[in-house]
Design an enzyme around this catalytic site. Structure first.
Site, mmCIF file in Angstrom:
data_model
loop_
_atom_site.group_PDB
_atom_site.id
_atom_site.type_symbol
_atom_site.label_atom_id
_atom_site.label_comp_id
_atom_site.label_asym_id
_atom_site.label_seq_id
_atom_site.Cartn_x
_atom_site.Cartn_y
_atom_site.Cartn_z
ATOM 1 C CD GLN A 6 8.672 -5.930 11.935
ATOM 2 O OE1 GLN A 6 8.007 -6.942 11.951
ATOM 3 N NE2 GLN A 6 8.606 -5.046 10.943
ATOM 4 C CG HIS A 38 4.236 -1.751 1.935
ATOM 5 N ND1 HIS A 38 2.905 -2.079 2.022
ATOM 6 C CD2 HIS A 38 4.875 -2.508 2.872
ATOM 7 C CE1 HIS A 38 2.737 -3.002 2.943
ATOM 8 N NE2 HIS A 38 3.910 -3.276 3.483
ATOM 9 C CG HIS A 62 -0.271 -0.276 2.515
ATOM 10 N ND1 HIS A 62 0.623 0.599 3.097
ATOM 11 C CD2 HIS A 62 -0.343 -1.333 3.359
ATOM 12 C CE1 HIS A 62 1.051 0.123 4.248
ATOM 13 N NE2 HIS A 62 0.504 -1.061 4.436
ATOM 14 N N GLY A 68 9.166 0.514 8.526
ATOM 15 C CA GLY A 68 8.190 1.501 8.960
ATOM 16 C C GLY A 68 8.110 1.600 10.465
#
Length: 283
Positions: free
Chosen positions: A158, A41, A38, A152
């Protein structure tokens, strides 16, 4: 018309392609993804383009980060649309291995991260997750050997886990976080948003609103615990099943009681219907 990127599916083919990209001493940026791309990204790809002459995007739905209760097979896969988006961004190379390439018969080595991976956030609810992420990202880093890798900030824990791993294992990759891309109403862009019903989609904006409200109250001097409790109540009242809504140190992810203790991040995870959403925001 944009030219499609080169697509490689085996490690030998990847190495040959990378040798070609490096022939002119070009820097390489990697954007790891699981596909279903999307605009969020696409923003990562554009950040990668600013950091290096050549951009590699990996598309691999990683089974080791899915628990048995999570439907690996249902994760959205939109290959043709993904390639078109990457072609429009002039991406040079797509690394698209299948599971047997990444985890061949006899595969027996895994990375078990600690530190930010054991902060009591996502790891409390998905204890399998960061081991799967660290292992696959470690493989991607050694396969591609990029100069930089773009992740991101939406998946903030993460990001911290991957950056720590790259430092600890001396992988020679600079891990860079890119700001979360949001819809006009504030909802963080995510591949999982497609699972929301029309009514749920309207309610989902509550997460962003609650974080903004809590951040404003904390900056105004309100006690952190009070502001966080109010935000959590707002989310539950909207119909979410709340996993966590917490203020943490933005670097270590340790609990934090005031802005005087260091940079602060609010992190949230909550389930709306059958869809689990995560988000975060700097204070």
């Amino acid at each position: 018309m944009s030219r499609n990127p080169m697509v490689v599916r085996t490690v030998p083919a990847l190495r040959r392609a990378l040798d070609g990209l490096r022939a002119r001493k070009a820097g390489i940026a990697l954007v790891p993804t699981m596909g279903a791309l999307h605009d969020g990204h696409v923003s990562l790809v554009r950040q990668a383009r600013k950091r290096a002459e050549k951009v590699v995007v990996s598309i691999f739905v990683n089974p080791t980060q899915f628990a048995p209760t999570e439907d690996f097979g249902a994760y959205p896969r939109t290959w043709k649309a993904d390639v078109a988006k990457l072609a429009a961004e002039r991406v040079e190379l797509i690394w698209h291995p299948d599971v047997k390439i990444m985890y061949p018969v006899g595969f027996a080595t895994r990375i078990v991260p600690e530190g930010p991976a054991t902060a009591g956030l996502e790891d409390r609810f998905r204890p399998h997750f960061f081991g799967g992420v660290a292992t696959v990202v470690g493989k991607l880093f050694t396969q591609v050997r990029p100069d930089v890798a773009i992740f991101g900030e939406k998946d903030f824990q993460q990001l911290r886990v991957v950056a720590q791993m790259a430092r600890d294992l001396d992988l020679g990759v600079k891990v860079i976080g890119a700001k979360t891309v949001r819809e006009r109403d504030g909802l963080a862009m995510s591949s999982r948003n497609v699972y929301l019903s029309a009514a749920e989609r309207q309610v989902a904006t509550t997460l962003c609103k609650a974080m903004k409200q809590a951040a404003t109250r904390i900056r105004a001097g309100e006690h952190v615990a009070t502001a966080i409790a109010a935000g959590a109540g707002m989310i539950r009242s909207a119909g979410f099943a709340l996993d966590y809504f917490e203020a943490r140190h933005a670097e270590t992810l340790a609990p934090i009681g005031s802005l005087g203790e260091g940079p602060m991040r609010i992190l949230v995870a909550a389930k709306l219907g059958s869809t689990r959403l995560i988000d975060n925001m700097a204070v």
